[in-house]
Scaffold this active site. Structure first.
Site, PDB file in Angstrom:
ATOM      1  CB  CYS A  22      -3.201  10.497   0.416  1.00 21.38           C
ATOM      2  SG  CYS A  22      -1.477  11.040   0.648  1.00 21.38           S
ATOM      3  N   PRO A  23      -1.744   8.517  -2.068  1.00 20.52           N
ATOM      4  CG  PRO A  23       0.026   7.798  -3.213  1.00 20.52           C
ATOM      5  CD  PRO A  23      -0.936   7.262  -1.970  1.00 20.52           C
TER       6      PRO A  23
END
Length: 78
Positions: free
Chosen positions: A17-18
């Site tokens: 993430c992200p």
């Protein structure tokens, strides 16, 4: 009834993430509306991030599957 063309697969394994969402957004932006794309991830947060991304950007989450090393998501571009 119109049958969608076979979906391409986008390997996002190993990204945290992200990055899976950012890369998926860029890839989907280059595809025509109605096109489907499998997103394959190993990031455990993807089960939260990908559905939220689809909801926020008008894409349809068609299917979610657990895999041996993560998840895969079938997304239809809105």
């Amino acid at each position: 009834m119109i049958v969608p063309a076979a979906a391409q697969t986008y390997d996002l394994k190993g990204l945290n993430c992200p990055l899976p969402v950012l890369k998926a957004r860029k890839r989907l932006a280059q595809m025509p509306s109605g096109t489907r794309l499998w997103l394959e991830t190993t990031d455990p947060l993807a089960v939260i991030d990908i559905p939220a991304f689809c909801n926020e950007h008008g894409h349809m989450l068609i299917e979610t599957e657990s895999t041996a090393d993560g998840h895969r998501f079938l997304v239809e571009r809105g």
